[in-house]
Scaffold this motif. Sequence first.
Motif, mmCIF file in Angstrom:
data_model
loop_
_atom_site.group_PDB
_atom_site.id
_atom_site.type_symbol
_atom_site.label_atom_id
_atom_site.label_comp_id
_atom_site.label_asym_id
_atom_site.label_seq_id
_atom_site.Cartn_x
_atom_site.Cartn_y
_atom_site.Cartn_z
ATOM 1 N N THR A 80 41.486 35.729 35.105
ATOM 2 C CA THR A 80 42.735 36.397 34.732
ATOM 3 C C THR A 80 42.531 37.407 33.600
ATOM 4 N N ASP A 85 46.800 39.956 30.746
ATOM 5 C CA ASP A 85 48.110 39.320 30.592
ATOM 6 C C ASP A 85 49.131 40.340 30.090
ATOM 7 N N TYR A 173 49.787 38.267 37.623
ATOM 8 C CA TYR A 173 49.241 37.470 36.514
ATOM 9 C C TYR A 173 49.962 36.134 36.330
ATOM 10 N N GLN A 177 48.319 32.291 36.640
ATOM 11 C CA GLN A 177 48.350 31.298 35.566
ATOM 12 C C GLN A 177 49.074 30.037 36.039
#
Length: 400
Positions: A80, A85, A173, A177
């Motif tokens: 990621t 983020d 994103y 997560q």
Amino acid sequence: MSKIILDEKLIDEILTRGVEDVIEKEHLKNSLLSGKQLRVKFGIDPTSSDLHIGHMVVLRKLREFQDLGHKIILIIGDFTAMIGDPSGKSKTRPSLSEKEVKKNMNDYLRQASNMIDIKKTEVRYNSEWLEKLNGVKILELLSLVSVNQILERNDFAKRLKEQQSIRAHELLYPIMQAYDSVVINADLECGGTDQTFNMFMGRTLMDRMGRTPQDILTVPILEGVDGKEKMSKSLGNYIGVTDMPSDMFEKVMSVPDNLIIKYFMLTVDLSQDKIEMISERLKSGENPRDIKLDLAESITTLYHNAKKAKEARGEFINVFSNKEKPSDIEEYKISKNNISLVDILAEASIASSKSDAKRLVEQGGVKMNDEVHKDIKEVIVFKGGEIIQVGKRRFLKIKI
């Protein structure tokens, strides 16, 4: 498996002290009292190689759960991190290369061990499962979440309003997560308040995939030494966990008085009773500087040791209160005795460049033997032993 501690009073303190919010609090408390070992998730994208004490706020909370006997699952977002983020960002965050991510991961784990027991921590890398996702599986995950839900988050909504770009990969994103929570079967996810949306997405995805949704615990964001913005290396308002003792001590002393209690609450291991006593001392009119000295010593002890912290305290008092010079000034050797202060500052890396050195001199921030020198063209004939001071805390002793 570690022995699970079922002290209700201790659990109540962990769920309230230094905590912004808990979702679902009663469910989480009952789980903690059940005797079951919970899987407590925390994810970090290794976007930087250096941690600061703001990062340690949530790691401290993780250690408290670890001390209760629960299993900490540290997710290193090596996959990621290459997306970036978007949380709290007003523009698209730059992606990192695989090489940058690997370097930062190693530094992160070493520095995180200041707070949590890495040997008792389950460390996972989300590339382990995210790289294996095929197109069909990605479409399946996307079908469980609405675009409206993602665009409602504050940072995206703000960017839409301001007609700022939102890249398609950024929408993925929070889903990635959230999928981390599904894979590692998290009972609880901890994070800063800026991660609330992403953690809620974990609850949503787990529920829609037939799993028990994870509980969520958020901790406050720690302001930096400027007292305004979130602590950040890019803003220069941070206290790094690898800072030298004297630098760390001085930075803490620059924290605004109105944040003293918050720093005691979030950055050191003090009981609530002791923090309330400190609060009473401030209310009674005691000099905040004296209380801040104790705070700075506590933080410096945590990341170094008690001896170095006491030395840093003594040095600070000598330099800043008694207007004395440090006891151990760094020597800087010069090969010729006629040189400008600008050249010395640049060569000794006190200034980032010659232009930065010129700025420091022109602004009166440079002294030699307690005398201000503001002429950037001045060439000084050194004899050796001269002491150059830059700002309040940088000193060099010249050696020929």
